[in-house]
Design a protein around this motif. Sequence first.
Motif, PDB file in Angstrom:
ATOM      1  N   SER A  88       0.481 -42.453 -12.095  1.00 51.07           N
ATOM      2  CA  SER A  88      -0.575 -42.871 -11.146  1.00 51.07           C
ATOM      3  C   SER A  88      -0.380 -42.465  -9.614  1.00 51.07           C
ATOM      4  CB  SER A  88      -0.881 -44.170 -11.237  1.00 51.07           C
ATOM      5  OG  SER A  88       0.235 -45.037 -10.684  1.00 51.07           O
ATOM      6  N   GLU A  89       1.126 -42.457  -9.280  1.00 49.08           N
ATOM      7  CA  GLU A  89       1.661 -42.210  -8.052  1.00 49.08           C
ATOM      8  C   GLU A  89       1.282 -40.463  -7.772  1.00 49.08           C
ATOM      9  OE1 GLU A  89       5.436 -43.217  -7.789  1.00 49.08           O
ATOM     10  OE2 GLU A  89       4.893 -45.048  -6.620  1.00 49.08           O
ATOM     11  N   ILE A  90       1.578 -39.587  -8.776  1.00 45.38           N
ATOM     12  CA  ILE A  90       1.425 -38.286  -8.817  1.00 45.38           C
ATOM     13  C   ILE A  90      -0.211 -38.050  -8.646  1.00 45.38           C
ATOM     14  CG2 ILE A  90       1.801 -36.088 -10.033  1.00 45.38           C
ATOM     15  CD1 ILE A  90       4.491 -37.279 -11.094  1.00 45.38           C
ATOM     16  N   GLN A  91      -0.913 -38.738  -9.608  1.00 43.81           N
ATOM     17  CA  GLN A  91      -2.336 -38.373  -9.592  1.00 43.81           C
ATOM     18  C   GLN A  91      -2.845 -38.737  -8.098  1.00 43.81           C
ATOM     19  OE1 GLN A  91      -4.394 -36.906 -12.297  1.00 43.81           O
ATOM     20  NE2 GLN A  91      -5.456 -36.987 -10.455  1.00 43.81           N
ATOM     21  N   ALA A  92      -2.408 -40.090  -7.587  1.00 41.41           N
ATOM     22  CA  ALA A  92      -3.086 -40.305  -6.166  1.00 41.41           C
ATOM     23  C   ALA A  92      -2.706 -39.195  -5.169  1.00 41.41           C
ATOM     24  CB  ALA A  92      -2.414 -41.532  -5.587  1.00 41.41           C
ATOM     25  N   ALA A  93      -1.517 -38.785  -5.295  1.00 40.49           N
ATOM     26  CA  ALA A  93      -1.127 -37.587  -4.405  1.00 40.49           C
ATOM     27  C   ALA A  93      -2.006 -36.260  -4.476  1.00 40.49           C
ATOM     28  CB  ALA A  93       0.583 -37.378  -4.619  1.00 40.49           C
ATOM     29  N   LEU A  94      -1.870 -36.103  -5.708  1.00 40.64           N
ATOM     30  CA  LEU A  94      -2.875 -34.870  -6.175  1.00 40.64           C
ATOM     31  C   LEU A  94      -4.422 -34.833  -5.613  1.00 40.64           C
ATOM     32  CD1 LEU A  94      -2.907 -32.250  -7.664  1.00 40.64           C
ATOM     33  CD2 LEU A  94      -3.367 -33.476  -9.703  1.00 40.64           C
ATOM     34  N   ASP A  95      -4.726 -36.068  -5.995  1.00 37.44           N
ATOM     35  CA  ASP A  95      -6.195 -36.532  -5.424  1.00 37.44           C
ATOM     36  C   ASP A  95      -6.396 -36.196  -3.982  1.00 37.44           C
ATOM     37  OD1 ASP A  95      -7.047 -36.944  -7.956  1.00 37.44           O
ATOM     38  OD2 ASP A  95      -6.792 -39.188  -7.850  1.00 37.44           O
ATOM     39  N   LEU A  96      -5.318 -36.622  -3.271  1.00 42.31           N
ATOM     40  CA  LEU A  96      -5.441 -36.231  -1.400  1.00 42.31           C
ATOM     41  C   LEU A  96      -5.181 -35.185  -1.364  1.00 42.31           C
ATOM     42  CD1 LEU A  96      -3.404 -39.622  -0.770  1.00 42.31           C
ATOM     43  CD2 LEU A  96      -5.798 -39.242  -0.642  1.00 42.31           C
ATOM     44  N   LEU A  97      -4.860 -33.987  -2.124  1.00 35.55           N
ATOM     45  CA  LEU A  97      -4.735 -32.673  -1.506  1.00 35.55           C
ATOM     46  C   LEU A  97      -6.165 -32.060  -1.079  1.00 35.55           C
ATOM     47  CD1 LEU A  97      -2.275 -30.983  -3.869  1.00 35.55           C
ATOM     48  CD2 LEU A  97      -1.804 -31.567  -1.529  1.00 35.55           C
ATOM     49  N   PRO A  98      -6.024 -31.293  -0.160  1.00 33.86           N
ATOM     50  CA  PRO A  98      -7.498 -30.737   0.154  1.00 33.86           C
ATOM     51  C   PRO A  98      -7.682 -29.691  -0.762  1.00 33.86           C
ATOM     52  CG  PRO A  98      -5.697 -30.178   1.872  1.00 33.86           C
ATOM     53  CD  PRO A  98      -5.238 -31.122   0.836  1.00 33.86           C
ATOM     54  N   VAL A  99      -9.176 -29.524  -1.141  1.00 30.78           N
ATOM     55  CA  VAL A  99      -9.387 -28.554  -2.251  1.00 30.78           C
ATOM     56  C   VAL A  99      -9.420 -27.067  -1.812  1.00 30.78           C
ATOM     57  CG1 VAL A  99     -11.281 -27.693  -3.821  1.00 30.78           C
ATOM     58  CG2 VAL A  99     -10.894 -30.176  -3.277  1.00 30.78           C
TER      59      VAL A  99
ATOM     60  N   GLY B 169       9.090 -33.877  -4.793  1.00 35.96           N
ATOM     61  CA  GLY B 169       9.203 -32.224  -4.689  1.00 35.96           C
ATOM     62  C   GLY B 169       7.770 -31.941  -4.271  1.00 35.96           C
ATOM     63  N   GLY B 170       6.602 -32.627  -4.590  1.00 38.64           N
ATOM     64  CA  GLY B 170       5.152 -32.042  -4.000  1.00 38.64           C
ATOM     65  C   GLY B 170       5.153 -32.672  -2.641  1.00 38.64           C
ATOM     66  N   GLN B 171       5.653 -33.778  -2.478  1.00 36.59           N
ATOM     67  CA  GLN B 171       5.587 -34.292  -1.176  1.00 36.59           C
ATOM     68  C   GLN B 171       6.244 -33.367  -0.249  1.00 36.59           C
ATOM     69  OE1 GLN B 171       4.066 -37.767  -0.108  1.00 36.59           O
ATOM     70  NE2 GLN B 171       2.999 -36.895  -1.911  1.00 36.59           N
ATOM     71  N   ALA B 172       7.509 -32.938  -0.162  1.00 36.16           N
ATOM     72  CA  ALA B 172       8.176 -31.797   0.420  1.00 36.16           C
ATOM     73  C   ALA B 172       7.555 -30.740   0.614  1.00 36.16           C
ATOM     74  CB  ALA B 172       9.777 -31.752   0.022  1.00 36.16           C
TER      75      ALA B 172
ATOM     76  N   LEU C 105       0.520 -26.015  -0.092  1.00 40.41           N
ATOM     77  CA  LEU C 105      -0.277 -26.912  -1.017  1.00 40.41           C
ATOM     78  C   LEU C 105      -0.549 -26.483  -2.065  1.00 40.41           C
ATOM     79  CD1 LEU C 105      -2.862 -27.754   1.830  1.00 40.41           C
ATOM     80  CD2 LEU C 105      -0.778 -28.830   1.481  1.00 40.41           C
ATOM     81  N   GLU C 106      -0.652 -25.277  -2.369  1.00 42.43           N
ATOM     82  CA  GLU C 106      -0.748 -24.712  -3.966  1.00 42.43           C
ATOM     83  C   GLU C 106       0.605 -24.918  -4.951  1.00 42.43           C
ATOM     84  OE1 GLU C 106      -3.645 -24.100  -5.569  1.00 42.43           O
ATOM     85  OE2 GLU C 106      -4.497 -24.709  -3.341  1.00 42.43           O
ATOM     86  N   GLU C 107       1.847 -24.705  -4.353  1.00 45.84           N
ATOM     87  CA  GLU C 107       2.954 -25.083  -4.915  1.00 45.84           C
ATOM     88  C   GLU C 107       2.929 -26.527  -5.152  1.00 45.84           C
ATOM     89  OE1 GLU C 107       6.687 -23.227  -3.538  1.00 45.84           O
ATOM     90  OE2 GLU C 107       5.385 -21.931  -2.538  1.00 45.84           O
ATOM     91  N   ALA C 108       2.523 -27.350  -4.358  1.00 45.13           N
ATOM     92  CA  ALA C 108       2.694 -28.941  -4.266  1.00 45.13           C
ATOM     93  C   ALA C 108       1.548 -29.171  -5.613  1.00 45.13           C
ATOM     94  CB  ALA C 108       2.054 -29.623  -3.201  1.00 45.13           C
ATOM     95  N   ARG C 109       0.454 -28.630  -5.326  1.00 43.15           N
ATOM     96  CA  ARG C 109      -0.475 -28.933  -6.670  1.00 43.15           C
ATOM     97  C   ARG C 109       0.218 -28.688  -7.904  1.00 43.15           C
ATOM     98  NH1 ARG C 109      -5.349 -29.487  -5.401  1.00 43.15           N
ATOM     99  NH2 ARG C 109      -5.217 -28.023  -3.525  1.00 43.15           N
ATOM    100  N   ALA C 110       0.798 -27.460  -8.001  1.00 43.29           N
ATOM    101  CA  ALA C 110       1.331 -26.993  -9.563  1.00 43.29           C
ATOM    102  C   ALA C 110       2.477 -28.041  -9.838  1.00 43.29           C
ATOM    103  CB  ALA C 110       1.923 -25.459  -9.192  1.00 43.29           C
ATOM    104  N   ILE C 111       3.210 -28.397  -8.885  1.00 38.99           N
ATOM    105  CA  ILE C 111       4.505 -29.289  -9.108  1.00 38.99           C
ATOM    106  C   ILE C 111       4.150 -30.709  -9.683  1.00 38.99           C
ATOM    107  CG2 ILE C 111       4.947 -30.329  -6.868  1.00 38.99           C
ATOM    108  CD1 ILE C 111       7.985 -29.400  -7.961  1.00 38.99           C
ATOM    109  N   TYR C 112       2.573 -31.218  -9.121  1.00 38.81           N
ATOM    110  CA  TYR C 112       2.190 -32.502  -9.391  1.00 38.81           C
ATOM    111  C   TYR C 112       1.445 -32.320 -10.744  1.00 38.81           C
ATOM    112  CZ  TYR C 112       2.396 -34.122  -4.514  1.00 38.81           C
ATOM    113  OH  TYR C 112       2.824 -34.551  -3.072  1.00 38.81           O
ATOM    114  N   LEU C 113       0.956 -31.177 -11.078  1.00 41.41           N
ATOM    115  CA  LEU C 113       0.299 -30.942 -12.212  1.00 41.41           C
ATOM    116  C   LEU C 113       1.374 -30.991 -13.368  1.00 41.41           C
ATOM    117  CD1 LEU C 113      -2.425 -28.278 -11.582  1.00 41.41           C
ATOM    118  CD2 LEU C 113      -2.578 -30.736 -12.331  1.00 41.41           C
TER     119      LEU C 113
END
Length: 94
Positions: free
Chosen positions: A83-94, A49-52, A59-67
């Motif tokens: 760990s996969e979710i954390q990696a995706a979260l870490d790659l999101l721009p701030v 869902g975050g990837q989509a 991006l903020e919705e993606a961040r929320a779903i990843y969290l």
Amino acid sequence: MVEQDPKNSFARYGLAMEYAAGGTLEQAVAEYRALIGNDPGYVAAYFHGGQALEKLGKLEEARAIYLEGLAAASAKGDGHTRSEIQAALDLLPV
């Protein structure tokens, strides 16, 4: 299958994945959200869902779903998906 059994997590996940693969990302996100609503322990839905949402530029919705996914994966004891979710979260721009 989803029409016959809307709470069938596997069928709903498959439908969401098909929408995503076909580029119908808004539909995919709606299905991932429905899946999470019915089965919050289906942790792969948070990642995909975050990837989509990222592909849609939300991006903020993606961040929320990843969290949310990090919390769900931790509660389930699913370190791999966490760990996969954390990696995706870490790659999101701030």
